[in-house]
Design an enzyme around this catalytic site. Structure first.
Site, PDB file in Angstrom:
ATOM      1  N   THR A 133       0.802  -1.221   0.000  1.00 43.66           N
ATOM      2  CA  THR A 133       0.000   0.000   0.000  1.00 43.66           C
ATOM      3  C   THR A 133       0.840   1.279   0.000  1.00 43.66           C
ATOM      4  O   THR A 133       1.936   1.314   0.570  1.00 43.66           O
ATOM      5  CB  THR A 133      -0.920   0.020   1.246  1.00 43.66           C
ATOM      6  OG1 THR A 133      -1.382   1.357   1.477  1.00 43.66           O
ATOM      7  CG2 THR A 133      -0.201  -0.425   2.512  1.00 43.66           C
ATOM      8  N   GLU A 135       0.259   3.645   1.798  1.00 45.08           N
ATOM      9  CA  GLU A 135       0.414   4.072   3.202  1.00 45.08           C
ATOM     10  C   GLU A 135       1.837   3.830   3.693  1.00 45.08           C
ATOM     11  O   GLU A 135       2.287   4.477   4.639  1.00 45.08           O
ATOM     12  CB  GLU A 135      -0.561   3.299   4.101  1.00 45.08           C
ATOM     13  CG  GLU A 135      -1.961   3.859   4.149  1.00 45.08           C
ATOM     14  CD  GLU A 135      -2.052   5.165   4.930  1.00 45.08           C
ATOM     15  OE1 GLU A 135      -1.621   5.204   6.083  1.00 45.08           O
ATOM     16  OE2 GLU A 135      -2.559   6.150   4.368  1.00 45.08           O
ATOM     17  N   LYS A 160       2.068  -3.551   7.016  1.00 45.28           N
ATOM     18  CA  LYS A 160       2.151  -3.804   5.571  1.00 45.28           C
ATOM     19  C   LYS A 160       3.586  -3.688   5.072  1.00 45.28           C
ATOM     20  O   LYS A 160       3.990  -4.394   4.163  1.00 45.28           O
ATOM     21  CB  LYS A 160       1.254  -2.817   4.820  1.00 45.28           C
ATOM     22  CG  LYS A 160      -0.223  -3.158   4.904  1.00 45.28           C
ATOM     23  CD  LYS A 160      -0.539  -4.359   4.025  1.00 45.28           C
ATOM     24  CE  LYS A 160      -2.024  -4.608   3.930  1.00 45.28           C
ATOM     25  NZ  LYS A 160      -2.365  -5.694   2.997  1.00 45.28           N
TER      26      LYS A 160
HETATM   27  P1  NAP Z   1     -11.312  -4.926   2.290  1.00 40.60           P
HETATM   28  O1  NAP Z   1     -12.491  -4.608   1.454  1.00 40.60           O
HETATM   29  O2  NAP Z   1     -11.231  -4.426   3.678  1.00 40.60           O
HETATM   30  O3  NAP Z   1     -11.156  -6.527   2.296  1.00 40.60           O
HETATM   31  C1  NAP Z   1     -10.304  -7.179   3.195  1.00 40.60           C
HETATM   32  C2  NAP Z   1     -10.517  -8.676   3.077  1.00 40.60           C
HETATM   33  O4  NAP Z   1      -9.696  -9.314   4.054  1.00 40.60           O
HETATM   34  C3  NAP Z   1     -11.956  -9.123   3.374  1.00 40.60           C
HETATM   35  O5  NAP Z   1     -12.267 -10.210   2.542  1.00 40.60           O
HETATM   36  C4  NAP Z   1     -11.872  -9.567   4.819  1.00 40.60           C
HETATM   37  O6  NAP Z   1     -12.869 -10.493   5.199  1.00 40.60           O
HETATM   38  C5  NAP Z   1     -10.502 -10.234   4.782  1.00 40.60           C
HETATM   39  N1  NAP Z   1      -9.942 -10.446   6.117  1.00 40.60           N
HETATM   40  C6  NAP Z   1      -9.816  -9.563   7.124  1.00 40.60           C
HETATM   41  N2  NAP Z   1      -9.269 -10.148   8.198  1.00 40.60           N
HETATM   42  C7  NAP Z   1      -9.040 -11.433   7.859  1.00 40.60           C
HETATM   43  C8  NAP Z   1      -8.513 -12.559   8.529  1.00 40.60           C
HETATM   44  N3  NAP Z   1      -8.141 -12.485   9.805  1.00 40.60           N
HETATM   45  N4  NAP Z   1      -8.421 -13.748   7.861  1.00 40.60           N
HETATM   46  C9  NAP Z   1      -8.842 -13.842   6.588  1.00 40.60           C
HETATM   47  N5  NAP Z   1      -9.382 -12.821   5.897  1.00 40.60           N
HETATM   48  C10 NAP Z   1      -9.464 -11.635   6.529  1.00 40.60           C
HETATM   49  O7  NAP Z   1      -9.961  -4.446   1.563  1.00 40.60           O
HETATM   50  P2  NAP Z   1      -9.727  -4.065   0.016  1.00 40.60           P
HETATM   51  O8  NAP Z   1     -10.007  -2.618  -0.152  1.00 40.60           O
HETATM   52  O9  NAP Z   1     -10.398  -5.075  -0.839  1.00 40.60           O
HETATM   53  O10 NAP Z   1      -8.148  -4.220  -0.063  1.00 40.60           O
HETATM   54  C11 NAP Z   1      -7.557  -5.476  -0.403  1.00 40.60           C
HETATM   55  C12 NAP Z   1      -6.134  -5.503   0.135  1.00 40.60           C
HETATM   56  O11 NAP Z   1      -5.383  -4.446  -0.448  1.00 40.60           O
HETATM   57  C13 NAP Z   1      -6.003  -5.303   1.640  1.00 40.60           C
HETATM   58  O12 NAP Z   1      -4.904  -6.087   2.054  1.00 40.60           O
HETATM   59  C14 NAP Z   1      -5.677  -3.841   1.800  1.00 40.60           C
HETATM   60  O13 NAP Z   1      -4.953  -3.626   2.981  1.00 40.60           O
HETATM   61  C15 NAP Z   1      -4.841  -3.610   0.562  1.00 40.60           C
HETATM   62  N6  NAP Z   1      -4.886  -2.254  -0.007  1.00 40.60           N
HETATM   63  C16 NAP Z   1      -6.073  -1.660  -0.270  1.00 40.60           C
HETATM   64  C17 NAP Z   1      -6.096  -0.406  -0.886  1.00 40.60           C
HETATM   65  C18 NAP Z   1      -7.393   0.279  -1.197  1.00 40.60           C
HETATM   66  O14 NAP Z   1      -7.357   1.504  -1.407  1.00 40.60           O
HETATM   67  N7  NAP Z   1      -8.512  -0.430  -1.281  1.00 40.60           N
HETATM   68  C19 NAP Z   1      -4.895   0.218  -1.234  1.00 40.60           C
HETATM   69  C20 NAP Z   1      -3.700  -0.432  -0.964  1.00 40.60           C
HETATM   70  C21 NAP Z   1      -3.698  -1.695  -0.381  1.00 40.60           C
HETATM   71  P3  NAP Z   1     -14.346  -9.984   5.668  1.00 40.60           P
HETATM   72  O15 NAP Z   1     -15.083  -9.674   4.395  1.00 40.60           O
HETATM   73  O16 NAP Z   1     -14.879 -11.165   6.392  1.00 40.60           O
HETATM   74  O17 NAP Z   1     -14.147  -8.760   6.515  1.00 40.60           O
HETATM   75  O1  G4F Z   2     -10.744   6.352   3.169  1.00 42.56           O
HETATM   76  P1  G4F Z   2      -9.675   6.314   4.185  1.00 42.56           P
HETATM   77  O2  G4F Z   2      -9.988   5.684   5.490  1.00 42.56           O
HETATM   78  O3  G4F Z   2      -8.423   5.632   3.478  1.00 42.56           O
HETATM   79  P2  G4F Z   2      -6.861   5.605   3.856  1.00 42.56           P
HETATM   80  O4  G4F Z   2      -6.642   5.878   5.287  1.00 42.56           O
HETATM   81  O5  G4F Z   2      -6.159   6.466   2.869  1.00 42.56           O
HETATM   82  O6  G4F Z   2      -6.518   4.069   3.604  1.00 42.56           O
HETATM   83  C1  G4F Z   2      -6.990   3.371   2.466  1.00 42.56           C
HETATM   84  O7  G4F Z   2      -6.043   3.505   1.427  1.00 42.56           O
HETATM   85  C2  G4F Z   2      -4.762   2.890   1.704  1.00 42.56           C
HETATM   86  C3  G4F Z   2      -3.873   3.140   0.475  1.00 42.56           C
HETATM   87  O8  G4F Z   2      -3.256   4.402   0.602  1.00 42.56           O
HETATM   88  C4  G4F Z   2      -4.997   1.402   1.943  1.00 42.56           C
HETATM   89  F1  G4F Z   2      -3.810   0.786   2.146  1.00 42.56           F
HETATM   90  C5  G4F Z   2      -5.915   1.199   3.135  1.00 42.56           C
HETATM   91  O9  G4F Z   2      -6.174  -0.187   3.285  1.00 42.56           O
HETATM   92  C6  G4F Z   2      -7.242   1.918   2.862  1.00 42.56           C
HETATM   93  O10 G4F Z   2      -7.888   1.254   1.805  1.00 42.56           O
HETATM   94  O11 G4F Z   2      -9.159   7.790   4.496  1.00 42.56           O
HETATM   95  C7  G4F Z   2      -8.746   8.664   3.479  1.00 42.56           C
HETATM   96  C8  G4F Z   2      -8.507  10.034   4.061  1.00 42.56           C
HETATM   97  C9  G4F Z   2      -7.627  10.026   5.317  1.00 42.56           C
HETATM   98  O12 G4F Z   2      -6.728  11.092   5.246  1.00 42.56           O
HETATM   99  C10 G4F Z   2      -8.609  10.257   6.463  1.00 42.56           C
HETATM  100  O13 G4F Z   2      -8.041  10.884   7.604  1.00 42.56           O
HETATM  101  O14 G4F Z   2      -9.767  10.576   4.478  1.00 42.56           O
HETATM  102  C11 G4F Z   2      -9.610  11.139   5.762  1.00 42.56           C
HETATM  103  N1  G4F Z   2     -10.929  11.186   6.428  1.00 42.56           N
HETATM  104  C12 G4F Z   2     -11.576  12.319   6.785  1.00 42.56           C
HETATM  105  N2  G4F Z   2     -12.728  12.008   7.387  1.00 42.56           N
HETATM  106  C13 G4F Z   2     -11.661  10.125   6.801  1.00 42.56           C
HETATM  107  C14 G4F Z   2     -12.794  10.651   7.412  1.00 42.56           C
HETATM  108  N3  G4F Z   2     -11.440   8.802   6.673  1.00 42.56           N
HETATM  109  C15 G4F Z   2     -12.406   7.962   7.138  1.00 42.56           C
HETATM  110  N4  G4F Z   2     -12.236   6.623   6.983  1.00 42.56           N
HETATM  111  N5  G4F Z   2     -13.539   8.429   7.764  1.00 42.56           N
HETATM  112  C16 G4F Z   2     -13.774   9.765   7.928  1.00 42.56           C
HETATM  113  O15 G4F Z   2     -14.795  10.167   8.485  1.00 42.56           O
END
Ligand code: NAP
Ligand code: G4F
Length: 342
Positions: A133, A135, A160
């Site tokens: 990520t 992050e 991560k």
């Molecule tokens: P998500 O919607 O939160 O999905 C996470 C998945 O992990 C879900 O299927 C969840 O199961 C499963 N999980 C959580 N805890 C677990 C455990 N203990 N054992 C087995 N499975 C478990 O995340 P996403 O947005 O699809 O992201 C996919 C991956 O990319 C994650 O690793 C995230 O950290 C990474 N990532 C995401 C972003 C982004 O912007 N979306 C960016 C960079 C990296 P449940 O459905 O049961 O909760």
């Molecule tokens: O949507 P967010 O919670 O995403 P964040 O923290 O960027 O993380 C996501 O992206 C990462 C990749 O860069 C992934 F690795 C991670 O798993 C996840 O998918 O927050 C985005 C921004 C932050 O700056 C947060 O402080 O939005 C700001 N924010 C402002 N108000 C909020 C809120 N975030 C959340 N979740 N809820 C709020 O009410």
């Protein structure tokens, strides 16, 4: 001539990316196995439609496991012996990682280790994708690429980054085809409701249709590089089809603040909001009524303030580029929310 179907195992199949990736792999004629964890409520909503499609359902299998359970991971990998493993499973919420840091480390870091150790013992020829990520860049200033120093500032980012190095270590030590995707934020109609983009879209639509009075947010001045999950899962697959394993930044190269995201969404929803006040007193008004307020509880102990990725390496080597921009992403999220509104 008969071609052997490729077999993929997806950890995190019930999540946003797991759903998009499974559909992509099924379209590419893979047999897809997914790991779901036990929960007291249904957690398969994002993949239920796969079962409704007769052609897809026959190539799609779900198994119970959990990233905390090393033996079940080992036995499943041994039984399925897939060609490719995608580790998308994680405690993926940054703010929540400050509340449950130990769990975040156990799942995100040690879970990755458990999969790689199983691959090493069972069949080092299995290809592995690790969901890294942006992050991990934390407070390193943008634009960020594969050579930018990491400076993680949350338990999530640290978990991560550790998994990232474990993946590299297994690649170098045991010649496993293991890749890290360094993905910037990606969203979609399947995005979890507590991430900011989905919270904004759902909140604004609820307000417009009279189901909610106000939306409460945290830091609206942090900046993100938001892409669409459908684009990003294609890059994951492409990484595992290269001749050599490597690590890639996947992003759009464009940056917007949370406030920009709100303003663009509000215009698209024909909600002419205006902002007044500063700091915690800043509020958004719609026809003189407060519709958005800032709440201290949504601020994080430390905040990644500015992310913007440079995806040149992926463009050159993977021939990948995003199809969606911020406008088509928000349109997709809004249209889906309105279609499913009840
Ligand atoms: P998500 O919607 O939160 O999905 C996470 C998945 O992990 C879900 O299927 C969840 O199961 C499963 N999980 C959580 N805890 C677990 C455990 N203990 N054992 C087995 N499975 C478990 O995340 P996403 O947005 O699809 O992201 C996919 C991956 O990319 C994650 O690793 C995230 O950290 C990474 N990532 C995401 C972003 C982004 O912007 N979306 C960016 C960079 C990296 P449940 O459905 O049961 O909760
Ligand atoms: O949507 P967010 O919670 O995403 P964040 O923290 O960027 O993380 C996501 O992206 C990462 C990749 O860069 C992934 F690795 C991670 O798993 C996840 O998918 O927050 C985005 C921004 C932050 O700056 C947060 O402080 O939005 C700001 N924010 C402002 N108000 C909020 C809120 N975030 C959340 N979740 N809820 C709020 O009410």
């Amino acid at each position: 001539m008969s071609f052997k179907k490729k077999v993929a195992l997806v950890f995190g199949v019930t999540g946003q990316d797991g759903s998009y990736l499974s559909k992509l792999l099924l379209k590419k004629n893979y047999q897809v196995h997914g790991i779901k964890r036990r929960s007291s409520t249904r957690n398969t909503e994002r993949i239920d439609d796969i079962y409704e499609d007769i052609n897809e359902a026959k190539n799609f299998y779900l198994h119970y496991s959990d990233l905390s359970d090393g033996l079940s991971i080992y036995h499943l990998i041994k039984k399925i012996n897939p060609d490719e493993i995608y580790n998308l499973a994680a405690q993926s919420h940054v703010a929540v990682s400050f509340e449950i840091p130990e769990h975040t480390m156990i799942i995100n870091t040690l879970g990755t280790l458990k999969i790689l150790e199983s691959i090493k013992i069972i069949n080092p020829k299995i290809k592995f994708y690790q969901a890294g990520t942006s992050e991990m860049f934390g407070s390193s200033p943008p634009p960020q690429n594969e050579n930018t120093p990491f400076y993680p500032i949350s338990p999530y980012a640290i978990s991560k980054l550790s998994a990232y190095w474990i993946t590299i270590n297994y690649r170098e030590s045991y010649k496993i085809f293991a890749c890290n995707g360094i993905l910037f934020n990606h969203e979609s109609p399947l995005r979890g409701e507590t991430f900011v983009t989905q919270k904004i879209i759902k909140g604004l639509i609820n307000i417009k249709l009279g189901k909610q009075k106000k939306l409460y947010l945290g830091n609206i001045y942090s900046k993100r590089d938001w892409g669409h999950a459908e684009d990003f899962v294609e890059a994951m697959w492409k990484m595992l089809q290269q001749k050599k394993p490597d690590d890639y930044v996947i992003s759009t190269g464009k940056q917007y603040s949370v406030k920009d995201f709100i303003d663009i969404s509000a215009i698209k929803l024909n909600m002419p909001i205006t902002w007044r006040g500063v700091g915690l007193k800043e509020k958004a008004y719609l026809n003189d009524k407060v519709v958005i307020e800032i709440k201290l509880k949504y601020f994080r102990p430390s905040e990644v303030s500015s992310l913007k990725g440079n995806y040149n390496k992926a463009k050159k080597l993977l021939k990948w580029k995003p199809k969606y921009d911020i406008h088509s992403l928000i349109d997709d999220m809004i249209n889906n929310e309105i279609d499913n509104f009840d």
